[in-house]
Design an enzyme around this catalytic site. Sequence first.
Site, PDB file in Angstrom:
ATOM      1  N   LYS A 126     -66.345 -29.577 -81.355  1.00  0.00           N
ATOM      2  CA  LYS A 126     -66.491 -30.530 -82.468  1.00  0.00           C
ATOM      3  C   LYS A 126     -67.903 -31.098 -82.426  1.00  0.00           C
ATOM      4  O   LYS A 126     -68.513 -31.156 -81.363  1.00  0.00           O
ATOM      5  CB  LYS A 126     -65.486 -31.682 -82.311  1.00  0.00           C
ATOM      6  CG  LYS A 126     -65.200 -32.426 -83.588  1.00  0.00           C
ATOM      7  CD  LYS A 126     -64.116 -31.737 -84.382  1.00  0.00           C
ATOM      8  CE  LYS A 126     -63.913 -32.357 -85.738  1.00  0.00           C
ATOM      9  NZ  LYS A 126     -62.709 -31.805 -86.401  1.00  0.00           N
ATOM     10  N   ASP A 166     -65.649 -31.706 -91.769  1.00  0.00           N
ATOM     11  CA  ASP A 166     -64.675 -32.734 -91.371  1.00  0.00           C
ATOM     12  C   ASP A 166     -65.045 -33.932 -92.251  1.00  0.00           C
ATOM     13  O   ASP A 166     -65.645 -33.737 -93.327  1.00  0.00           O
ATOM     14  CB  ASP A 166     -64.783 -33.032 -89.868  1.00  0.00           C
ATOM     15  CG  ASP A 166     -63.604 -33.863 -89.333  1.00  0.00           C
ATOM     16  OD1 ASP A 166     -62.551 -33.282 -89.034  1.00  0.00           O
ATOM     17  OD2 ASP A 166     -63.728 -35.109 -89.237  1.00  0.00           O
TER      18      ASP A 166
END
Length: 448
Positions: A126, A166
């Site tokens: 991430k 995201d």
Amino acid sequence: MSYVDEVLDLVKKQNASEPEFIQAATEVLDSLRPVIDANEEVYRKDALLERLVNPERQFKFRVPWVDDKGQVQVNTGYRVQFNSAIGPYKGGLRFHPSVNLGIIKFLGFEQIFKNSLTSLPIGGGKGGSDFDPKGKSDREVMAFCQSFMTELCKYIGADTDVPAGDIGVGGREIGYMFGQYKRIRGLYEGVLTGKGLTYGGSLARTEATGYGLLYITEELFKCHDNTLEGKTAVVSGAGNVAIYAIQKAHQLGAKVVTCSDSTGWIYDPEGIDVELLKEIKEVKRARLTEYAAARPSAEYHDKATEGTNQWIIPCDVALPCATQNELNLEDAKTLVANGCIAVCEGANMPSTIEATEYFQANGVWFIGGKASNAGGVATSALEMSQNSERLSWSFEEVDAKLKDIMVNIYHNIDDAAKRYGMEGNYVAGANIAGFEKVAEAMQAQGIC
Ligand code: NDP
Ligand code: 2IT
């Protein structure tokens, strides 16, 4: 002391300033107890859990860019490459002022198990930045994205680490970053997913997280001899996940009566008008006050002045699709008191641990984000496959594969919970099923 408790103590000590990461690790390790206890000696000797909770690698870097007034701004960029046991690192990039290393680590940790559940070969990672795209011009967003990628491009690649979107990162940002990667690295490759359809993107990736959430929710209802048809749903968020969750819920015969953004929430008893919401959020990038202004049946509630949120609206199904810890114990009590029978998470870790436990103790069917929002990253992996074979599949083909994946996830997590005597505990089932594959791959690859 049990091995799980030992490692949890270590996590708390080593990451004291990262509450979200501690929360995510606690939820996972707590529910893995029966699996770990059964293999405690081997796992302890191999320090399997210590390796699992420590990222393989993490990058933190400076992102300077010039705003429209000519002023230089400096943000911080992150990429955490958490675990590559089952495939190249895969996971989104978040651009939001709240981003710090702890947030990226919590998201990267969740991604390991989620990606494993998809049954596709993707590891966990991430990244992101504390940059706030809100209120910025397209040129400012481009300047930021180009500077961010100028550094990030050193660490990623189609076979090593493949970022995506995201919060705060959608098609526009992915486009600017892809262009900069290509310029610097001289490679036209599937280094990012969520790309535009004209340059290697996959049909149905935009819809995938929200659609996937509803596919697993539909299967959950079906397996309880129930249906979404005629049910009332409450959704939070008004971004990528929320919009397509609402759209698919309506297609499946449910009525979604709320949505929200960070400043307020909408109650629309006639059902959220998805086309209007898309126009306001995807095209105009405006606030939800505009939704209420355009739709006579809708009420707008300001969060700061009223101190309320959408969870006070009675519903059968709650679908949190905004952000972490947006649903606390009080909200859970309200939902249960109002007759909510199912909660499926579109966001990552939207329910606090206390809220989750309350739902489970009160017989609410609860599926955590790792399983229920896995459709987004699963479709990203399908985008990677299409890029590798230099072909693109039809919307129907991708959507059918997505549905299959979500239905399989439901049955895998249900089976895993049953195997360990925890029938109906889909949180434990997801963590166990996700962990088993990663642990086996880590063990097979030796100490690394
Ligand atoms: P978007 O940026 O498209 O939308 C986010 C939405 O949540 C916006 O309505 C935003 O409101 C609201 N929101 C964000 N932060 C906060 C906050 N701190 N408090 C209140 N509301 C907030 O993001 P996505 O829809 O892509 O992501 C939503 C969630 O889903 C996140 O948890 C993400 O990690 C998760 N997720 C996303 C996937 C994807 O494919 N995009 C895949 C799997 C999970 P505002 O505009 O006012 O900030
Ligand atoms: O949280 C997530 O799974 C995402 N933001 C999607 C990640 C991806 O690589 O598609």
